[in-house]
Motif scaffolding. Structure first.
Motif: not given
Lengths: 516, 335
Positions: A126-130, A417-422, A424-429, B41-46
Motif C-alpha cells: 500500500r505504501d508504495l502507492l503514496g 528519485d530523491p524522494s525515495d531516499i532523501m 526517509p533518511t534525512l527529513h526530521a520525520k 527496510a529501505d522502501q517508501p513508508a512513513s
C-alpha cells in the motif's frame, strides 16, 4: 560392504551422466532466496519481486539504464496534478489466454489500496502507492489514477506493481494466487518447488514487452530455472561447476576466480544503494558539524574501493548516486586529509581526539573494521560494536536507543528519485533518519519538492537540499556498491540492472548447454 | 507396554509443549528487532504507515494478549499467518517438512550403517590397528564443522570432479507426482529409477555432511558398549558352553550392546534436525532448518513459534520411540 557402496556410487554417477546429455535451452539462475509468495500484491520483498517480474508485467517498467518506459500501458499522461491517464495496449493476454482489460488494472490496484482486501489482510504494498486514492476505468483500455495530493513520482512507482487477472483470482482465490501464477509476462509458471527452485517456461502468447526495450517478441530461452542457493560459496561452485548459468550476489573475493575461469565472466552495475555511516547528530561529539566533517576527511575511500572492494563501488560525496534524478555532480569532495581531520577536531574542542563507538552487523564487520581503523588514525578513536542486523535496525530507528554514536548503514533508492531516499533518511520525520538529522531548511525543501510537478523546479530544490546536507555532513558519505553477477560465457543478452532486477526476456543461450 | 503408560507419556507432552511455547514466545518477544522495520527496510513508508502495518500484524497488542491468542488458535491447529510469506504458517511449514525428513532419515541411515559395524568390529579387537583407525576417525568426524566439510565436499565432487550436483533436491527432468513427498521413495514407487538415482545424487553430499558427526559419536558409543558387554559374565558363560564366537557376538553381545546406541540415536536425531540448519543452507536444501534460520533473522514470530513447537514435538516423540525400542531389545526393561 565396500563393493555395495561403490556400486551405489557408480549408479548415481551414471545417472547424472545420463542427465547431462539432455538438450534444452534452459537458463539456470543461481539465486539467493526463494519466493515468499507468488502473489504480486501481497508481499514487500525486492527479491520476491525480481522472481515474479519475469511472470508478471507492470503498466510501466525500467530498462537496464533505469529509463522509465511504458510496458502494458501504451502511454501515460498527466491530466492535472491529481490525475494521470494511462492507455492500455490492446491484445495483451494473460497466461490462461484471457485478455487483459482496464478492469484487471482497477482490480489490481483496489486489491492493494483497500484495507483487508486480501482475505482480511491488507496489502503491505500500500505504501508504495503514496497518496493514490483510486483507480477507475474510463473504458476497456483507459484507466485514471486519482491522487489525494500531487505526487509527481507516481509514474516512477508504477513499475513496482504487477497486473493480475481479476477472473483468475475470482477462480482460485487469494490463497490460490499465492502459489499459482497467471501474469502477462514473458514466462509462465511451470513448477514451484518451495525453497528449491522456481521453474518457468516461455509464454508463446507474449505480447512482446516494452516497445522501447528491443528486441520485442517472445522470450529467447525455453525455460528459466531459478535454483535457490543461499550460500555464496555454493553459488560460486555451482557457476564454476556448470550447474547454473548466472549467479547473483557474487562476492568480491570470488570475482577474480570467476573472471579467470575459461567458461565464466563477471558483470557489474552500479546498484541503487547508498552506503554511509550514520553519525548521531543529536549527541556529542557528532552534534558538532566540525567533528562530522573531520570524520568525512578521515576516510581514504579510493584506497578502500581499490584494494578491498576490488573496484566494485563508486565513491559518493553526498546522498544520491550519480544515476539518480537531480544528482548534484558539483558537490565538493571530502578528500582524505588526516591533517584537516585533526584541525577540525581541535577546533571542536577535541585536540587529543575523541572516543566513539561504531555499530555494525556481522555481515559488514570487516568493512567496519577498516573504517574504524582509519577514523582512529585520524583521532576519532573508534570502538567496534558488532550486533545483529535486525536488532541494530530497530535500535537506530526513530525512537530507538542506539548503543553507539555511528552506524554503518545503507539505503536503497530503487526509483532513483530523491524522494525515495532523501525524505526517509534525512527529513526530521523520516522513518529511516538514523542520524537524527534536523535541518528545517532541508525539511522544507524536501516537502516542497515531493509535491512539485515541474521537473526543472523539482530538480533545483533537490540540488539545493543536497548542498545543504553535504555541508552539514550528517553522515560519512561512502560509496555506491556495485551489484556483481557471475555469468557463463554462453549466456548472451543479459544486462545487469541497477535496481537488482533480473530481466530474462532477452537473455539467450548461445550453444546447447544444460545439465538439468 | 500397558496402554495406560502410553497415554500417560502422551499426556506428558501437553505441559512440555506448553512450556516450550511460552519460553519461545517470551524469548522472541524480548529479543530486540522489529519485523515491520525488516519488511519495509529501505522502501517508501512513513512512520504512520509502518505503525499501521504493525497493527495489521497484531504487534501493537499487549504481550499477554498475543500469547493467549496464539495458544487458543494453536490448539485449533491455526498457527497464524507468516508475516513474510503472507500464508498460513502450517502450510509453509508442511511444504518444507518432507525435505528435512528425507535428509534426516538418509543421514541417520548412513550413520547407523557405518557406525554400528565399525564400532562393533573395533571392539572385537581393541587397541589393534583397525580399532585405532576407527577411534582416530571418529575423533576427526566429531571435530569437523559441518559448513566447512560441506563446502570441501562441494568443491571436490561438484566443482572438480563434477559428478554430484551443488544444490537442490532434484533436477527438472524428474517431476515425480508426490505420494509421500519423499523424492527417493516416490520415484521408486512410480518406477522412475532415473529419478531415484537423481534424488540420491542430490541427497548424497548433504546426507554425508550431516551423518559424519553422528556416525562418529555412534561409533564411539557402540565400541564402548560392545567392549563392556564382551567383558560380561554371561558372554564368558556362553563361550564356556561352547557356543560359537560368531553366534555369541551376533545373538548375545550385539543386541545388548545396541541399548546405549538407541538412546544416543534418539538424541542425535534431534541434533540432526538442528544440524540441518547449517547443512541445508550450504547445500541449498529446501528444508525446514533453512526456513527457520531465515525466519529468525527477520523476526517472523508465528513461523518460529510453530517450528519450535514442531521440533519439540518430534524430539519428545523420538525419545518415546527410543523407550519402545529399548523395551523390545531388552525385555527386562518394563515401561
Amino acid at each position: 560392504m565396500f563393493r555395495f557402496l561403490l556400486s551405489i556410487f557408480l549408479t548415481v554417477a551414471a545417472t547424472i551422466g545420463i542427465g547431462a546429455s539432455a538438450i534444452a535451452t534452459d537458463l539456470r539462475i543461481g539465486f539467493t532466496v526463494d519466493a515468499l509468495t507468488l502473489d504480486p500484491g501481497n508481499h514487500r520483498n525486492r527479491d520476491n519481486e525480481t522472481l515474479l517480474r519475469n511472470m508478471y508485467d507492470g503498466l510501466l517498467t525500467y530498462d537496464s539504464n533505469m529509463r522509465l518506459v511504458p510496458e502494458l500501458a501504451s502511454s501515460i499522461e498527466r491530466v492535472d496534478p491529481l490525475t494521470y491517464r494511462l492507455t492500455l495496449r490492446h491484445g495483451v493476454r494473460f497466461h490462461d489466454g484471457s485478455l487483459m482489460m482496464a478492469d484487471d488494472v482497477v482490480f489490481t490496484f483496489r486489491r492493494i489500496l483497500e484495507r483487508g482486501a486480501i482475505d482480511g489482510l491488507s496489502s503491505p504494498r500500500r505504501d508504495l502507492l503514496g497518496p493514490l486514492e483510486e483507480v477507475v476505468a474510463q473504458d476497456d483500455h483507459i484507466v485514471l489514477f486519482k491522487l489525494r495530493e500531487p505526487w509527481p513520482i507516481l509514474p516512477a512507482m508504477l513499475p513496482f506493481q504487477e497486473i493480475v487477472s481479476r477472473s483468475f483470482i475470482d477462480r482460485v482465490g487469494n490463497r490460490g494466487i499465492a502459489t499459482q501464477a497467471n501474469g502477462t509476462g514473458p514466462f509462465r509458471l511451470r513448477h514451484w518447488r518451495r525453497g528449491d527452485a522456481l521453474v518457468l517456461e516461455r509464454f508463446d502468447g507474449y505480447y512482446g514487452g516494452a516497445t522501447d526495450v528491443p528486441p520485442v517478441g517472445p522470450a529467447c530461452v525455453d525455460r528459466v530455472i531459478f535454483r535457490i542457493i543461499p550460500e555464496s560459496a555454493s553459488r560460486v561452485a555451482a557457476l564454476l561447476g556448470g550447474s547454473v548459468d548466472i549467479i547473483n550476489e557474487l562476492p568480491p573475493f570470488a570475482m577474480r576466480r570467476v573472471a579467470e575461469h575459461p567458461r565464466t565472466r563477471v558483470m557489474k552495475v552500479n546498484s541503487t544503494n547508498t552506503l554511509y555511516v550514520a553519525l548521531d547528530n543529536s549527541v556529542p561529539p557528532f552534534s558538532d558539524v566540525r567533528v562530522r566533517r573531520a570524520a568525512n576527511h578521515a576516510l581514504n575511500k579510493p584506497l578502500i574501493i581499490d584494494r578491498v572492494l576490488l573496484g566494485a563501488a563508486e565513491p559518493l560525496n553526498g546522498v544520491l548516486t550519480p544515476a539518480a534524478f537531480s544528482f548534484a555532480s558539483d558537490l565538493p569532495e571530502y578528500a582524505f586529509d588526516p591533517a584537516a581531520s585533526a584541525r577540525l577536531l581541535a577546533q571542536a574542542g577535541y585536540p587529543n581526539g575523541v572516543d566513539v563507538t561504531l555499530d555494525t552487523d556481522g555481515a559488514s564487520k570487516e568493512m567496519a573494521e577498516i573504517v574504524a581503523t582509519m577514523l582512529t588514525a585520524a583521532g576519532i578513536r573508534t570502538h567496534l560494536s558488532v550486533g545483529e542486523g535486525s536488532t541494530l535496525r530497530s535500535n537506530w530507528a526513530p525512537g530507538g536507543t542506539p548503543t553507539g554514536q555511528m552506524y554503518l548503514s545503507s539505503w536503497g533508492n530503487a526509483t532513483l528519485d530523491p524522494s525515495d531516499i532523501m525524505f526517509p533518511t534525512l527529513h526530521a520525520k523520516g522513518r529511516g533518519n538514523r542520524a537524527r538529522y534536523r535541518n528545517a531548511e532541508v525539511d522544507a525543501l524536501l516537502e516542497t519538492a515531493s509535491v512539485e510537478s515541474d521537473r526543472a523546479r523539482r530538480a533545483a530544490l533537490y540540488r539545493k537540499a543536497q548542498h545543504l546536507i553535504h555541508a552539514d555532513a550528517p553522515w560519512i558519505f561512502l560509496w555506491v556498491p556495485q551489484d556483481i553477477y557471475g555469468v557463463a560465457n554462453h549466456v548472451t543478452g543479459f544486462k545487469p540492472s541497477p535496481d537488482s532486477r533480473i530481466h530474462l526476456h532477452d537473455v539467450c543461450i548461445s550453444d546447447v548447454v544444460s545439465r538439468e | 507396554m500397558r496402554p495406560a503408560i502410553v497415554l500417560t507419556r502422551l499426556a506428558q507432552l501437553v505441559p512440555v509443549l506448553l512450556g516450550v511455547s511460552l519460553i519461545v514466545f517470551l524469548i522472541m518477544a524480548l529479543t530486540p528487532g522489529d519485523p515491520v522495520e525488516i519488511m519495509l527496510a529501505d522502501q517508501p513508508a512513513s512512520v504512520e504507515q509502518a505503525a499501521a502495518l504493525r497493527a495489521d500484524l497484531g504487534l501493537d497488542r499487549p504481550l499477554a494478549e498475543r500469547f493467549v491468542l496464539f495458544l487458543s488458535n494453536a490448539v485449533q491447529g491455526d498457527f497464524g499467518v507468516s508475516f513474510f510469506h503472507r500464508r498460513p504458517v502450517a502450510e509453509v511449514l508442511l511444504e518444507r517438512l518432507p525435505a528435512t525428513i528425507e535428509l534426516t532419515l538418509a543421514a541417520l541411515l548412513l550413520a547407523l550403517v557405518v557406525a554400528i559395524p565399525l564400532g562393533a568390529i573395533a571392539a572385537l579387537r581393541p587397541n589393534r590397528l583397525f580399532d585405532r583407525l576407527v577411534t582416530a576417525g571418529s575423533l576427526v568426524g566429531v571435530s569437523l564443522p559441518g559448513f566447512w566439510l560441506g563446502i570441501l565436499l562441494l568443491l571436490l565432487f561438484s566443482v572438480h570432479l563434477q559428478i554430484l550436483p551443488v544444490a537442490g533436491r532434484s533436477t527438472f527432468a524428474c517431476e515425480v507426482p508426490a505420494i509421500t513427498s519423499l523424492l527417493t521413495i516416490d520415484s521408486l514407487l512410480q518406477g522412475r529409477l532415473d529419478c531415484f538415482g537423481d534424488a540420491v545424487a542430490h541427497l548424497a553430499l548433504p546426507a554425508i555432511t550431516l551423518a559424519l558427526p553422528v556416525a562418529a559419536v555412534l561409533t564411539r558409543v557402540m565400541r564402548a558398549s560392545m567392549l563392556e558387554v564382551l567383558c560380561s559374565d554371561y558372554i564368558a558363560f556362553a563361550e564356556a558352553k561352547g557356543i560359537s564366537r560368531g553366534r555369541v557376538i551376533w545373538r548375545h553381545a550385539l543386541k545388548n550392546a545396541l541399548l546405549p546406541a538407541v538412546t544416543v540415536t534418539a538424541l542425535e536425531t534431534g541434533s540432526l534436525l538442528g544440524g540441518n540448519m547449517v547443512v541445508e543452507t550450504v547445500f541449498g536444501w529446501p528444508g525446514l532448518g533453512r526456513l527457520v534460520v531465515e525466519s529468525i533473522f527477520v523476526r517472523n514470530y508465528p513461523l518460529i513459534q510453530a517450528a519450535v513447537l514442531l521440533y519439540a514435538l518430534i524430539y519428545v516423540l523420538l525419545n518415546f520411540v527410543a523407550d519402545l525400542v529399548y523395551a523390545w531389545l531388552n525385555p527386562r526393561v518394563r515401561l
